[in-house]
Design an enzyme around this catalytic site. Structure first.
Site, PDB file in Angstrom:
ATOM      1  N   SER A 295       0.852  -1.177   0.000  1.00 43.65           N
ATOM      2  CA  SER A 295       0.000   0.000   0.000  1.00 43.65           C
ATOM      3  C   SER A 295       0.888   1.228   0.000  1.00 43.65           C
ATOM      4  O   SER A 295       1.867   1.299   0.742  1.00 43.65           O
ATOM      5  CB  SER A 295      -0.886  -0.022   1.255  1.00 43.65           C
ATOM      6  OG  SER A 295      -1.326   1.282   1.572  1.00 43.65           O
ATOM      7  N   LYS A 301       2.511  -1.922   5.455  1.00 41.53           N
ATOM      8  CA  LYS A 301       1.682  -3.104   5.170  1.00 41.53           C
ATOM      9  C   LYS A 301       2.272  -4.011   4.092  1.00 41.53           C
ATOM     10  O   LYS A 301       2.897  -3.573   3.149  1.00 41.53           O
ATOM     11  CB  LYS A 301       0.274  -2.666   4.736  1.00 41.53           C
ATOM     12  CG  LYS A 301      -0.589  -2.308   5.954  1.00 41.53           C
ATOM     13  CD  LYS A 301      -1.851  -1.629   5.551  1.00 41.53           C
ATOM     14  CE  LYS A 301      -2.604  -2.446   4.664  1.00 41.53           C
ATOM     15  NZ  LYS A 301      -3.619  -2.924   4.225  1.00 41.53           N
ATOM     16  N   LYS A 343     -22.662 -25.544 -18.394  1.00 41.39           N
ATOM     17  CA  LYS A 343     -21.257 -25.374 -18.787  1.00 41.39           C
ATOM     18  C   LYS A 343     -20.530 -24.240 -18.091  1.00 41.39           C
ATOM     19  O   LYS A 343     -19.422 -24.414 -17.588  1.00 41.39           O
ATOM     20  CB  LYS A 343     -21.162 -25.230 -20.303  1.00 41.39           C
ATOM     21  CG  LYS A 343     -21.318 -26.568 -20.965  1.00 41.39           C
ATOM     22  CD  LYS A 343     -21.653 -26.461 -22.412  1.00 41.39           C
ATOM     23  CE  LYS A 343     -22.508 -27.634 -22.810  1.00 41.39           C
ATOM     24  NZ  LYS A 343     -23.865 -27.627 -22.199  1.00 41.39           N
TER      25      LYS A 343
HETATM   26  N1  ARG Z   1     -26.012 -26.953 -26.850  1.00 37.64           N
HETATM   27  C1  ARG Z   1     -26.734 -27.973 -26.141  1.00 37.64           C
HETATM   28  C2  ARG Z   1     -26.168 -28.171 -24.734  1.00 37.64           C
HETATM   29  O1  ARG Z   1     -25.171 -27.617 -24.454  1.00 37.64           O
HETATM   30  C3  ARG Z   1     -26.658 -29.280 -26.872  1.00 37.64           C
HETATM   31  C4  ARG Z   1     -27.715 -29.447 -27.864  1.00 37.64           C
HETATM   32  C5  ARG Z   1     -28.941 -30.007 -27.282  1.00 37.64           C
HETATM   33  N2  ARG Z   1     -29.889 -30.438 -28.247  1.00 37.64           N
HETATM   34  C6  ARG Z   1     -30.921 -29.718 -28.675  1.00 37.64           C
HETATM   35  N3  ARG Z   1     -31.694 -30.230 -29.518  1.00 37.64           N
HETATM   36  N4  ARG Z   1     -31.147 -28.522 -28.248  1.00 37.64           N
HETATM   37  O2  ARG Z   1     -26.725 -28.859 -23.924  1.00 37.64           O
END
Ligand code: ARG
Length: 349
Positions: A295, A301, A343
């Protein structure tokens, strides 16, 4: 039983345009531009490209072995897929939101390269079992990297514990000085936590390493596929048993996130102790300058930003585990588009 030629009947030969949606046959108007954006996952699922192509090469190899593809078609498809992979890896690949996801982007690029044969790759398969396979392949590789990182950390801890085997420090209960222990003893407690995390990860890997491919959209396929061939080519322990379950459940990802939450909680405990010990009040340890920040207004610090961030990131990982649990909650069989939301949390974890 069908053969490769029957498949021609299913192909949309109206147009050769590679940007045409493979499912567009029964539609009379183009997808709304906002819906296209809203439903696309390619921005984040392109991360699966390597495993998607790996899965496709195995699928094509199997299709040729059972006689659904000719040897020549198989060779053309695999060659084309390798070219697509090289293009992606060189950064030249043009990802298209119109093509929704990584699977359709790769297939379209393949078809652009080798023509109509490219479309035969998808015979006996659906994106539903394809994506479930891709995530498992991806996660299996990540698990192996994480496992070796845990082992590396444990090795470091074991070495430190040995060096500090006779270094006396206070042991605490209620964060009150309780009884004398050694620094080595304390570090080995962290090591023990990581050992259980490692075992949990290895146990999770067993359930990740089951192959959903062949479940197709939800009910399998009438093509004479041989799932034991693809499973072996892809290094899976075995094919899955139930097609409805195979395309729909993401419990293996939740299990991984639950392992990850625990390892992060453990690391947050160790981090918290490093932060306390490095404070002027404790003054047990001195963290190397190269791992700290300072700092300008308070030059005395030396901030333990790294353990603080590890402690902070543990909340984020546990949050993602909860996201996946909530994503799965009450989903009817079989695949639902909800699962596309698996995801981003998983990748971040
Ligand atoms: N993009 C989709 C997923 O990540 C896969 C496709 C799934 N199939 C469909 N007919 N929308 O899960």
């Amino acid at each position: 039983m069908s053969n490769a030629n029957d498949n021609n009947g299913q192909l949309n030969t109206q147009s050769d345009s590679s940007k045409e949606k493979p499912w567009g046959g029964r539609f009379t108007e183009p997808t709304d531009a906002f819906v296209e954006q809203f439903t696309a996952s390619v921005e984040f699922d392109q991360r699966l490209y390597f495993h998607d192509i790996q899965g496709s090469i195995a699928h094509a190899t199997m299709l040729a072995k059972v006689g659904v593809l000719t040897e020549e078609e198989k060779t053309q498809i695999i060659q084309g897929l390798k070219e697509v992979q090289a293009e992606i890896e060189s950064g030249k690949f043009q990802w298209s939101v119109k093509l929704e996801d990584v699977h359709m982007n790769v297939e379209a690029a393949l078809t652009e390269k080798i023509g109509i044969t490219g479309k035969k790759l998808h015979t006996g398969r659906s994106r539903n079992d394809q994506v479930a396979t891709d995530i498992r392949l991806y996660l299996r590789d990540e698990i192996d990297v994480i496992a070796s990182e845990i082992t590396r950390l444990q090795d470091g801890m074991a070495r430190l514990a040995k060096r500090e085997a006779a270094t006396i420090m206070p042991g605490f209960t209620h964060l009150q000085t309780a009884q004398p222990v050694t620094f080595g003893h304390h570090i080995l407690a962290w090591n023990e936590m990581l050992q259980r995390d490692y075992e949990r990860l290895m146990d999770c890997r067993k359930r990740v390493n089951i192959m959903p491919l062949g479940a197709a959209a939800l009910a399998g396929t009438t093509y004479p596929i041989d799932r034991s061939i693809t499973a072996e080519l892809l290094g899976f322990d075995r094919p899955s048993e139930n097609s409805l379950d195979s395309v729909s459940d993401r419990d293996f990802a939740i299990e991984f996130c639950s392992f990850a939450s625990l390892v992060m909680i453990h690391l947050s405990r160790a981090s918290e102790e490093l932060i306390l010990w490095a404070s002027a009040q404790f003054d047990f340890i001195d963290l190397p300058d190269r791992f700290c920040t300072g700092s300008s207004i308070m030059p005395q610090k030396k901030n333990p930003d790294v353990p603080e961030l590890v402690r902070g990131k543990s909340g984020r990982v546990t949050g993602h585990m909860i996201s996946l649990l909530m994503l799965m909650k009450s989903q009817p069989l079989a695949y639902n588009e909800d699962n596309q939301e698996d995801k981003e949390p998983l990748f971040d974890v």
